[in-house]
Design a protein around this motif. Structure first.
Motif, PDB file in Angstrom:
ATOM      1  N   ALA A 132       0.834  -1.212   0.000  1.00 24.74           N
ATOM      2  CA  ALA A 132       0.000   0.000   0.000  1.00 24.74           C
ATOM      3  C   ALA A 132       0.865   1.258   0.000  1.00 24.74           C
ATOM      4  CB  ALA A 132      -0.932   0.005   1.213  1.00 24.74           C
ATOM      5  N   VAL A 133       1.989   1.201   0.706  1.00 26.49           N
ATOM      6  CA  VAL A 133       2.878   2.366   0.742  1.00 26.49           C
ATOM      7  C   VAL A 133       3.579   2.536  -0.603  1.00 26.49           C
ATOM      8  CG1 VAL A 133       4.894   3.403   1.864  1.00 26.49           C
ATOM      9  CG2 VAL A 133       3.197   2.156   3.234  1.00 26.49           C
ATOM     10  N   ASP A 134       4.001   1.434  -1.187  1.00 22.64           N
ATOM     11  CA  ASP A 134       4.638   1.510  -2.510  1.00 22.64           C
ATOM     12  C   ASP A 134       3.712   2.210  -3.505  1.00 22.64           C
ATOM     13  OD1 ASP A 134       6.679   0.073  -1.383  1.00 22.64           O
ATOM     14  OD2 ASP A 134       6.255  -1.800  -2.426  1.00 22.64           O
ATOM     15  N   GLU A 135       2.445   1.807  -3.467  1.00 27.43           N
ATOM     16  CA  GLU A 135       1.478   2.371  -4.410  1.00 27.43           C
ATOM     17  C   GLU A 135       1.224   3.854  -4.123  1.00 27.43           C
ATOM     18  OE1 GLU A 135      -3.195   1.583  -5.417  1.00 27.43           O
ATOM     19  OE2 GLU A 135      -2.018  -0.115  -4.696  1.00 27.43           O
ATOM     20  N   ALA A 136       1.086   4.201  -2.847  1.00 30.18           N
ATOM     21  CA  ALA A 136       0.821   5.594  -2.484  1.00 30.18           C
ATOM     22  C   ALA A 136       1.998   6.494  -2.852  1.00 30.18           C
ATOM     23  CB  ALA A 136       0.524   5.696  -0.987  1.00 30.18           C
ATOM     24  N   VAL A 137       3.205   5.991  -2.645  1.00 33.78           N
ATOM     25  CA  VAL A 137       4.387   6.784  -3.012  1.00 33.78           C
ATOM     26  C   VAL A 137       4.402   7.026  -4.514  1.00 33.78           C
ATOM     27  CG1 VAL A 137       6.901   6.655  -3.259  1.00 33.78           C
ATOM     28  CG2 VAL A 137       5.833   6.178  -1.045  1.00 33.78           C
ATOM     29  N   GLU A 138       4.082   5.993  -5.266  1.00 34.66           N
ATOM     30  CA  GLU A 138       4.100   6.147  -6.715  1.00 34.66           C
ATOM     31  C   GLU A 138       3.076   7.181  -7.171  1.00 34.66           C
ATOM     32  OE1 GLU A 138       3.420   3.159 -10.419  1.00 34.66           O
ATOM     33  OE2 GLU A 138       4.703   2.457  -8.789  1.00 34.66           O
ATOM     34  N   GLN A 139       1.916   7.188  -6.497  1.00 33.53           N
ATOM     35  CA  GLN A 139       0.865   8.137  -6.872  1.00 33.53           C
ATOM     36  C   GLN A 139       1.161   9.556  -6.413  1.00 33.53           C
ATOM     37  OE1 GLN A 139      -2.763   6.775  -5.117  1.00 33.53           O
ATOM     38  NE2 GLN A 139      -2.882   4.945  -6.399  1.00 33.53           N
ATOM     39  N   GLN A 140       1.714   9.697  -5.208  1.00 37.25           N
ATOM     40  CA  GLN A 140       1.701  11.007  -4.551  1.00 37.25           C
ATOM     41  C   GLN A 140       3.062  11.604  -4.241  1.00 37.25           C
ATOM     42  OE1 GLN A 140      -0.997  12.705  -3.890  1.00 37.25           O
ATOM     43  NE2 GLN A 140      -2.605  11.191  -4.151  1.00 37.25           N
ATOM     44  N   ALA A 141       4.084  10.815  -4.176  1.00 36.60           N
ATOM     45  CA  ALA A 141       5.297  11.348  -3.545  1.00 36.60           C
ATOM     46  C   ALA A 141       6.580  10.873  -4.227  1.00 36.60           C
ATOM     47  CB  ALA A 141       5.319  10.945  -2.067  1.00 36.60           C
ATOM     48  N   GLN A 142       6.512  10.628  -5.522  1.00 39.74           N
ATOM     49  CA  GLN A 142       7.713  10.093  -6.184  1.00 39.74           C
ATOM     50  C   GLN A 142       8.939  10.978  -5.966  1.00 39.74           C
ATOM     51  OE1 GLN A 142       7.391   8.826 -10.260  1.00 39.74           O
ATOM     52  NE2 GLN A 142       5.352   8.017  -9.934  1.00 39.74           N
ATOM     53  N   ASP A 143       8.737  12.292  -6.042  1.00 37.52           N
ATOM     54  CA  ASP A 143       9.889  13.194  -5.943  1.00 37.52           C
ATOM     55  C   ASP A 143      10.382  13.360  -4.518  1.00 37.52           C
ATOM     56  OD1 ASP A 143       9.664  13.510  -8.634  1.00 37.52           O
ATOM     57  OD2 ASP A 143       8.463  15.347  -8.495  1.00 37.52           O
ATOM     58  N   ALA A 144       9.504  13.140  -3.562  1.00 38.90           N
ATOM     59  CA  ALA A 144       9.875  13.370  -2.162  1.00 38.90           C
ATOM     60  C   ALA A 144      10.215  12.087  -1.431  1.00 38.90           C
ATOM     61  CB  ALA A 144       8.729  14.081  -1.440  1.00 38.90           C
ATOM     62  N   ALA A 145      10.300  10.968  -2.146  1.00 35.70           N
ATOM     63  CA  ALA A 145      10.450   9.682  -1.458  1.00 35.70           C
ATOM     64  C   ALA A 145      11.900   9.248  -1.353  1.00 35.70           C
ATOM     65  CB  ALA A 145       9.647   8.616  -2.199  1.00 35.70           C
ATOM     66  N   LEU A 146      12.187   8.554  -0.269  1.00 37.81           N
ATOM     67  CA  LEU A 146      13.479   7.887  -0.113  1.00 37.81           C
ATOM     68  C   LEU A 146      13.193   6.400   0.146  1.00 37.81           C
ATOM     69  CD1 LEU A 146      16.537   7.687   0.298  1.00 37.81           C
ATOM     70  CD2 LEU A 146      16.197   8.383   2.673  1.00 37.81           C
ATOM     71  N   ASP A 147      13.568   5.575  -0.812  1.00 42.76           N
ATOM     72  CA  ASP A 147      13.429   4.119  -0.674  1.00 42.76           C
ATOM     73  C   ASP A 147      14.706   3.593  -0.014  1.00 42.76           C
ATOM     74  OD1 ASP A 147      13.220   1.390  -0.919  1.00 42.76           O
ATOM     75  OD2 ASP A 147      13.352   1.370  -3.110  1.00 42.76           O
ATOM     76  N   VAL A 148      14.597   3.184   1.240  1.00 46.22           N
ATOM     77  CA  VAL A 148      15.819   2.793   1.963  1.00 46.22           C
ATOM     78  C   VAL A 148      16.389   1.471   1.450  1.00 46.22           C
ATOM     79  CG1 VAL A 148      15.144   4.072   4.036  1.00 46.22           C
ATOM     80  CG2 VAL A 148      14.602   1.624   3.862  1.00 46.22           C
TER      81      VAL A 148
END
Ligand SMILES: [Zn+2]
Length: 319
Positions: free
Chosen positions: A108-124
């Motif tokens: 669910a987080v992967d999907e939400a990041v893709e929709q809303q926060a691609q530029d602000a995300a840090l995938d650890v």
């Protein structure tokens, strides 16, 4: 059978219960979802950081200090693997300065990041290496998983330190006026994680047994780092019901290896582990995979509790 604790859905209640922020100054300056104000990354107001689950929350809060307000997407007491996000949580991600998550752990987080926060995300996951969840135990003993990348990287303190470095570096970029303080906190934490790694290495060096029977396949990195053999009742995610055949296989393994302890975890019902322990004449004992916030203390204190638990279960002599 109740397999997990009820999720707290009320944001206000979640906020009230959330131990967000390792330092008191890191919390309370911005109400979670209480306003729709746009976050500013200027030196005047703290960064708005969303984290996917507890170990990432701990890093962001501790390294960010008063430069960040941190909201954890997984409510206290909830099992994070199968997290579901509310539309409000998903919507808020678009105004966060930073979203720290682990790709492949929470769909669910992967999907939400893709929709809303691609530029602000840090995938650890990009900050460390991952191993396959399928680790052969011995001939004739299967693991619960067919395979797939194991997401539980935070249970190896050295890998967690690599992730800390990446989170710290990103926070420094986003809050340049406070970069020095963030760098100092990052170095401090990395030193503490190196010390923790040493305690595990020494503490598990001389043990009567090295087999750990766990509830779900969460301890692969810890086992790899300290020379343990993990056999788990269920796979990389805890929600599957084990088959009777699987339980019989694990019971046979436990008996053949003289296993004294079957581990369960705090966010999943201990019933299966307890039944297995009863069957093989072992004890059922809690070993935390740190998928949620510990009841007391933080990541470091809970890892030390786990180390003591392992030493007792495996008959380790003092370092
Ligand atoms: Zn897990």
């Amino acid at each position: 059978m109740i397999r997990r604790l009820p999720v707290l859905l009320t944001p206000l209640l979640a906020l009230a219960l959330c131990g967000c922020g390792a330092e008191a100054s890191g919390t309370g300056t911005a109400g979670t979802g209480a306003s729709g104000t746009t976050a500013s990354s200027g030196s005047g107001s703290p960064l708005h950081v969303a984290t996917a689950f507890y170990p990432l929350e701990y890093l962001a809060a501790r390294l960010g200090g008063d430069a960040a307000t941190v909201e954890d997407l997984t409510a206290p007491g909830a099992e994070p693997h199968d997290l579901e996000l509310t539309p409000q949580q998903v919507g808020r991600l678009s105004s966060d300065d930073l979203v720290v998550y682990l790709h492949g752990f929470q769909p669910a987080v992967d999907e939400a990041v893709e929709q809303q926060a691609q530029d602000a995300a840090l995938d650890v996951a990009t900050a460390t290496s991952q191993q396959d969840g399928y680790v052969p135990v011995e001939e004739g003993v299967e693991q619960a998983d067919e395979g797939g990348l194991d997401p539980h990287v935070w249970l190896d303190p050295e890998k967690y330190a690599e992730i800390a470095a990446a989170v710290g570096a990103r926070l420094e970029q986003l809050a340049p006026a406070q970069a020095g303080a963030i760098a100092t906190r990052t170095e401090q934490l990395r030193g503490e994680l190196t010390a923790l790694d040493g305690e595990f290495t020494r503490g598990l060096a001389h043990c009567e047994r090295d087999e750990i029977v766990t509830s779900h396949n969460a301890f692969g990195y810890l086992a790899a780092a300290y020379g343990l053999q993990q056999i788990s009742i269920t796979g990389l995610t805890p929600e599957q019901e084990p088959s009777p055949g699987r339980l019989a296989d694990v019971a046979t393994y436990a008996e053949e290896h003289g296993v004294t302890t079957i581990f369960f975890e705090e966010l999943v019902s201990p019933a299966v582990a307890q039944a297995l322990a009863d069957e093989v004449g072992a004890q059922a004992v809690e070993l935390s995979p740190l998928e949620g916030a510990p009841e007391q203390g933080d990541y470091l204190t809970q890892m030390r509790v786990d180390l003591k638990t392992l030493q007792t279960a495996l008959g380790c002599s003092p370092a």
